[in-house]
Design an enzyme around this catalytic site. Sequence first.
Site, PDB file in Angstrom:
ATOM      1  N   GLY A  81       0.803  -1.223   0.000  1.00 58.13           N
ATOM      2  CA  GLY A  81       0.000   0.000   0.000  1.00 58.13           C
ATOM      3  C   GLY A  81       0.835   1.273   0.000  1.00 58.13           C
ATOM      4  O   GLY A  81       0.334   2.333  -0.359  1.00 58.13           O
TER       5      GLY A  81
ATOM      6  N   GLY B 228       0.215   5.000  -1.952  1.00 52.12           N
ATOM      7  CA  GLY B 228      -0.077   6.161  -1.126  1.00 52.12           C
ATOM      8  C   GLY B 228      -1.145   5.840  -0.093  1.00 52.12           C
ATOM      9  O   GLY B 228      -1.755   6.741   0.485  1.00 52.12           O
ATOM     10  N   LYS B 229      -1.380   4.573   0.149  1.00 53.46           N
ATOM     11  CA  LYS B 229      -2.373   4.171   1.137  1.00 53.46           C
ATOM     12  C   LYS B 229      -1.755   4.109   2.526  1.00 53.46           C
ATOM     13  O   LYS B 229      -2.444   4.187   3.545  1.00 53.46           O
ATOM     14  CB  LYS B 229      -2.941   2.789   0.771  1.00 53.46           C
ATOM     15  CG  LYS B 229      -3.686   2.792  -0.557  1.00 53.46           C
ATOM     16  CD  LYS B 229      -4.080   1.377  -1.006  1.00 53.46           C
ATOM     17  CE  LYS B 229      -4.817   1.431  -2.346  1.00 53.46           C
ATOM     18  NZ  LYS B 229      -5.167   0.091  -2.864  1.00 53.46           N
ATOM     19  N   LEU B 230      -0.448   3.960   2.568  1.00 55.63           N
ATOM     20  CA  LEU B 230       0.273   3.791   3.833  1.00 55.63           C
ATOM     21  C   LEU B 230       1.508   4.679   3.802  1.00 55.63           C
ATOM     22  O   LEU B 230       2.177   4.794   2.771  1.00 55.63           O
ATOM     23  CB  LEU B 230       0.680   2.324   3.982  1.00 55.63           C
ATOM     24  CG  LEU B 230       1.287   1.865   5.291  1.00 55.63           C
ATOM     25  CD1 LEU B 230       0.250   1.906   6.408  1.00 55.63           C
ATOM     26  CD2 LEU B 230       1.836   0.456   5.151  1.00 55.63           C
TER      27      LEU B 230
END
Lengths: 309, 309, 309, 309
Positions: free
Chosen positions: D274, D278-280
């Site tokens: 992720g 750009g999720k994490l």
Amino acid sequence: MKNHEVRKIMHVITRRGMTVNELVKEMSGSGVMGAGSLARAVDITEAMIKDKDCTVFLGQAGAMVPGGMREILIEMLESGWVDVFVTTGATLTHDLVEALGFSHYQGNADADDARLHREGWDRMYDSYMPNEVYPGIEDFLSPVLKGMVGREWTIREFLWEIGKNVKSRSLLKVCSEKKIPVFCPAISDSGIGLQVWGFIQKHKLMVSAFDDLKEILDIAWTAKKTGVIYIGGGVPKNYIQQAMQFSKQAAYAVQITTDRPEPGGSSGAPMREGISWGKLGYDAKHVDLFCDATIALPVMHAALKERIQ
Amino acid sequence: MKNHEVRKIMHVITRRGMTVNELVKEMSGSGVMGAGSLARAVDITEAMIKDKDCTVFLGQAGAMVPGGMREILIEMLESGWVDVFVTTGATLTHDLVEALGFSHYQGNADADDARLHREGWDRMYDSYMPNEVYPGIEDFLSPVLKGMVGREWTIREFLWEIGKNVKSRSLLKVCSEKKIPVFCPAISDSGIGLQVWGFIQKHKLMVSAFDDLKEILDIAWTAKKTGVIYIGGGVPKNYIQQAMQFSKQAAYAVQITTDRPEPGGSSGAPMREGISWGKLGYDAKHVDLFCDATIALPVMHAALKERIQ
Amino acid sequence: MKNHEVRKIMHVITRRGMTVNELVKEMSGSGVMGAGSLARAVDITEAMIKDKDCTVFLGQAGAMVPGGMREILIEMLESGWVDVFVTTGATLTHDLVEALGFSHYQGNADADDARLHREGWDRMYDSYMPNEVYPGIEDFLSPVLKGMVGREWTIREFLWEIGKNVKSRSLLKVCSEKKIPVFCPAISDSGIGLQVWGFIQKHKLMVSAFDDLKEILDIAWTAKKTGVIYIGGGVPKNYIQQAMQFSKQAAYAVQITTDRPEPGGSSGAPMREGISWGKLGYDAKHVDLFCDATIALPVMHAALKERIQ
Amino acid sequence: MKNHEVRKIMHVITRRGMTVNELVKEMSGSGVMGAGSLARAVDITEAMIKDKDCTVFLGQAGAMVPGGMREILIEMLESGWVDVFVTTGATLTHDLVEALGFSHYQGNADADDARLHREGWDRMYDSYMPNEVYPGIEDFLSPVLKGMVGREWTIREFLWEIGKNVKSRSLLKVCSEKKIPVFCPAISDSGIGLQVWGFIQKHKLMVSAFDDLKEILDIAWTAKKTGVIYIGGGVPKNYIQQAMQFSKQAAYAVQITTDRPEPGGSSGAPMREGISWGKLGYDAKHVDLFCDATIALPVMHAALKERIQ
């Protein structure tokens, strides 16, 4: 990493009547996930077989003979694709069972195991072996073991001796005839081992637990280059891996397994982990194929037959 | 099957400060999926340990020592919970490594393996072993092996002899001191095995590949009842399973594994499959626990300590 | 169960240049473990496609488009093999991405994810998608969504409307043109969904969460017979399974997954579990194939092309 | 990497009567493989719960209610540990079933499914649900649905409305009473969904497929920091992940799954993947715990209760 440094995924296109190798080539053009790993496994195996300087070690664990893969394994040895074979006692026992004229049967993984026991079927997932094979193995092995009394044997010598006495085409016979070193460190852990147990109640058989190490390490040391193929993990994989560790790093490595890496064991470890141990070269071509070997092996073998004379 | 014949699932309730066994009891009240299997594994292990007529065989494969489980395994042997220990060469080697004063280290599964190699770290998932252990093992083993020259050894005798020479608390020492039969059919497949390889370049060491079968089958035959615990699969599991097959069916069986049954191998096979082979009794208490052993073992061990004096 | 009631395992024989279907036939003759399940999956899929009375439901979850399977999925719809398609928002989004001229790329599962982020690559195991696709999706969808304002839509109608506007060959376009019902209960959970999110900040779009149930249940009710194919699990599998439960039991069922049953979820549950729910008939032909779908699908598709005109 | 930069593995030591948290602390001292990941999962969950700036999103898929985890899930919501709950229709349906006074039962994964069907049991691995629940759900829901006619609903509003009408302690009731946003994008894929199907044959119910995106994205945008906990994968995981992608990167992430990453799907993908999307966040604290959630959750929950008031 600009676009031109990565390749596009070309979606797999199938064609009516396409050959297995043509399908694998399509998977190569896709290049990702299982398909990509399978295609890569064929490429690397092809490379190590065609590399005249490369000694190929095949480590095999798992129910390949009860799984219908016996012919493929025999051919891999007969055709000279594999130079060193490391396997389990189970594989050699099931191979011997078929060499003696018995068969394995298509069964059911949800069968009533108590009923199977009463009817004389030994189950391995959905593959059955009739337990009448045990007297058959005994009848065959007794005279062979008797002939082994009085000298020391390495396990490899022990196995070639058995193979010399097997009349039918089989893994054991092929290794013996073509002088393919076959190692089985845990041979006592098998039906063949249990027959020896029966024999050594009354006789003395001297088979060395360690001496094969000299032979396999010698092969690994003198090889110009080494390549490894692992079907499953267990002892066969580790026995070859440690030979790589104490000689030279492997240049090619293909692993086919359904084991997981998180529990930390050797069986599910990805090939790259071996780089830290010196078992695999920094620039080695390697792949981990997450697939049931009874699916992967036939596809790989058929594809390789198209690529290798 | 009317309602009163099945039990309701009592959802797991946690309490601040609850003990591990209290949590396992809650899991028992829930009784299904992983929680149910874990609770049943504790129940069955408790039963086989408390059963004075039962000889308990522990088969262990996988990276338990690099995985932080060494203390638990030693205690299981010291406490008398386990009567027969069958394991891998890797476990005994890593145990010896720690006994000699080395440690394993917390690492990273995503590490740069080439860098680890240059820095002297051997990686097992996210556990590291410094490769300086190898000279350490050699320094320790050389004199021990020298003392073994001139007579024949079974692998079990070989291992007790090593254990006799280990000064620190360890699996090898405990087995030797408490005379717990420890079997390792594939001892050549290990760091200890590689040390022997170095030794036998110049010396002769006679260790039998098969003779341990007499000892383990004898134990299995004379036992009133047998119980088996499998951590992982591989050779240890099969070696015990075949001993059950050729003596009496086990009455209790607990398996902790993350291997899958579909590929057909012994390692991922559910315990009930052994019923067809005569390895397990029709009415045996058995369970397959699908769990990483470094999670299951600590929970089970702590819970059992509350239940067993 | 006498011998003649079980079939012998005929070991797989490969031939140079053999077609994919010929290999699958060999696997059928072996009939066990992965090979047996794969062969059976082809047989059952062939049967349900050729059965003129059978309505075929395909439930698909997982990264099939980033996995190189897009062409195969499109053909399965185009060729009329599949009558009802239930999928995830991810699949439709990745399909749209390719329809708009973007590609997915061959990457590396061990890549430095922070670096990939900086360089604009979204990773799905070893498949990459360039995140420049998002403006592309927006440019395409905005006018389409604008045209949807003012009436109510079911999700299926919503998807056909998008498909009507897609110019290139794609899953969405094929479903729209050939009027293949395509259901995606969780369409909001996707890149397409996020575009709608952007749109509904300023506009009103009325798409019903439930109304598709009428359509799929109606299809299931009026079908003479039903067959189900599951690639992965998740919502697509369950959505079809519940349609079976509330209409008529499926007569054919093929599942391709790598999920495990022990955790109890629907995704890893074997097909036979559905018999207890009334989702599958007592005598239905069914198989669970434990295999990565990017390996299984190409093999199955190529084999089926040889069997079906 | 010199020795002092890596920590030694302190082998897990169990003590009679030790609490669950004490055991987890021991696992932390070992720090590798499953034990290490479990300990880290507890640490990171503790951190995100105690972080007053952090909005915690719990995504849950899989048979948690039939798996005995209902009480734990309810408490996680009641105690304020979880700020946003994203789940499957199955979980909410099974929760409603128990709220209406029905129970789930301990069964057998090897049961005869045809017999179970005849006796009215729906099987989920070794958990059974009596199918008499369906009329019960209908009796409860009909009046509630009737009351919903005439206005538009988001799925979250729809679920709070149901929860408002549930008398017994339950997930639905807790979310409704404590105003915990509960999202279920695929609510139509469930028993509750099927009841709505029955209802909408004769009535009109306007529930929006997309509008919840505004609410969840708004929560994600306005949060100072975000933390995510995933039990299983599927829609709940992806729905939260995409909210992270389109707002701010999560600072904490814990995933508990038995799914594999190689097939490439979102469910089995490790948390670090992720980062590329750009999720994490690059420096986020994250862990992937490979474990059956019915084992991991109770251990984690009990340990957290000792750490959090």
